[in-house]
Scaffold this motif. Structure first.
Motif: not given
Ligand code: CAP
Ligand code: MG
Length: 429
Positions: A156-158, A184-189, A367-373
């Motif tokens: 994923x990426x933020x 996955x592309x996500x908005x920041x919180x 079974x995980x999302x590795x997320x990096x901004x």
């Protein structure tokens, strides 16, 4: 009965507590009084009592609704278990807010308690089954992405910077990241619908960009669009998003509340996974002696219906040293069976870059999302190369190859390792 003077109404022996009839809360407490006394005071305050006897109390109330301390460490600090009768809870109307007002309510402010940490909650089957839980879970999200067989971690990426890009700029970043290989592309919180990036326009533009990624690569990329805000507006934004082809929604659960997460997750028209961010959690979870353990938040998110939840990293910029064992424990709970509720996909996020991908996957599971901004958009060659480098790091782990070795014929990974270096498991575990 137990040394200290305890009102029998609020005390029980462990064998008297039927786990099918009580919600059990486990606390760590510190006080000038014995832990059993603290447990009694929690039981009184959070079930039927107050600081003095009241003339309005009835035998029925005492019989049916009194919480009971039933397990405790000796001394003035330690663990104490309190059992709350199921009848105290109103699952249908009160739901999780009602639960929290009881097991994590006034007790934190009682003068006799110096420190108190809610460590865990144990629910009867009937309580858990009253909730619908996640619609998708690990299997459902993997089905959308197409990783049911490979079982590789998702990437994923933020979008970064956290805020400031306009909808067009956001969509370009999403496209580059998608082409580079994120799932996955996500908005920041902190982004919802500020003037410089209104939600509706952003959603439409980003989905167009991800449709283009699909046309060009055949891959589905989720967009976790952050709808956190006023509850009435959240429902409006969610409806708008679904009508305009959104494939995922995001909620900051602690600032927005568990009730609205449940409301959206239980709505049949919201037929997309919900990505749950935990911003503000450390105000509750960081201290060892006071607050609320992340395990409790994870259980509540699963009840409320989150499909993906940030639970922390084995290495990154957030958290405290050695925390990975607790993160693993929480992840294992989210991925385990729980009275028929679907699982939740844990998200490792915060300061992640290719050099620490192996440590995070090895210690936290596949079974995980590795997320990096920053670890993607900070790549010297830009977002696309950053996403490629992260995917290459995941591939290296899946093939059991050291990053340095894999980087020999993967220039994007090589470049990332030159910038950020590599962390080895011995340094963490
Ligand atoms: C990560 C992140 C996430 C944190 C949240 C940030 O960005 O977007 O919100 O991971 O922490 O804003 O910091 P970077 P947690 O990848 O650039 O660090 O997952 O622990 O709740
Ligand atoms: Mg963030």
């Amino acid at each position: 009965m137990c040394g200290a003077e305890i009102d029998e109404t609020f005390f029980a022996y462990p064998k008297e507590i039927d786990p099918d009839s009580y919600v059990i809360a486990k606390y760590y407490v510190e006080s000038d009084s014995p832990t059993v006394k603290v447990g009694e005071q929690i039981a009184i305050e959070e079930s039927i009592g107050t600081w003095t006897e009241v003339t309005t109390e009835t035998e029925w109330i005492r019989q049916h609704l009194a919480a009971k301390v039933f397990k405790y460490d000796e001394g003035n600090r330690g663990v104490v278990h309190v059992a709350f009768p199921l009848e105290l809870f109103d699952v249908e109307v009160g739901g999780i807010p009602n639960l929290l007002s009881i097991v994590a309510g006034n007790l934190f402010g009682l003068s006799m308690i110096k420190n108190c940490r809610l460590l865990d909650l144990y629910f009867p089957k009937s309580y858990v089954k009253a909730f619908k839980g996640p619609k998708f879970g690990v299997q459902g999200v993997r089905r959308i992405i197409g990783t049911l067989e490979s079982r590789r971690p998702h990437l994923g990426t933020i979008v970064k910077p956290k805020v400031g890009l306009n909808p067009e700029q956001t969509a370009i970043v999403a496209y580059e990241a998608g082409i580079g290989g994120v799932d996955l592309v996500k908005d920041d919180e902190t982004l919802t619908s500020q003037k410089f990036c209104p939600f509706e326009n952003r959603l439409v533009k980003v989905m167009e960009a991800l449709d283009k990624v699909k046309e060009e690569t055949g891959r589905t990329v989720l967009y976790a669009a952050n709808i956190t805000g006023r509850h009435d507006k959240m429902l409006e934004l969610a409806d708008f998003a679904i009508e305009h082809g959104a494939n995922c929604l995001m909620i900051d659960v602690l600032t927005a509340g568990f009730a609205v997460l449940r409301r959206l997750a239980e709505d049949p028209s919201i037929n997309v996974p919900i990505h749950v961010h935990r911003t503000m959690h450390a105000a509750l979870t960081r201290k060892r002696t006071h607050g609320i353990h992340m395990m409790v938040i994870a259980k509540l998110v699963r009840l409320a219906g989150g499909d993906q939840l940030h639970t922390g990293t084995a290495a990154g910029k957030m958290g405290v040293k050695g925390e990975w064992k607790e993160v693993r424990m929480i992840n294992d709970f989210l991925r385990s069976s729980w009275y028929g509720l679907k699982t939740v996909m844990p998200v490792a996020s915060g300061g992640i870059h290719p050099g620490i991908v192996p440590v995070n996957i090895k210690l936290l599971g596949n079974d995980i999302v590795i997320n990096a901004g920053g670890g993607i958009h900070g790549h010297p060659w830009g977002t696309k190369a950053g996403a490629m480098a992260m995917r290459q790091a995941i591939e290296a782990v899946m093939k059991g190859m050291p990053l340095k070795e894999y980087a020999k014929d993967h220039p994007e990974l090589k470049k990332a390792l030159e910038k950020w270096g590599e962390l080895f498991i011995e340094k963490v575990s």
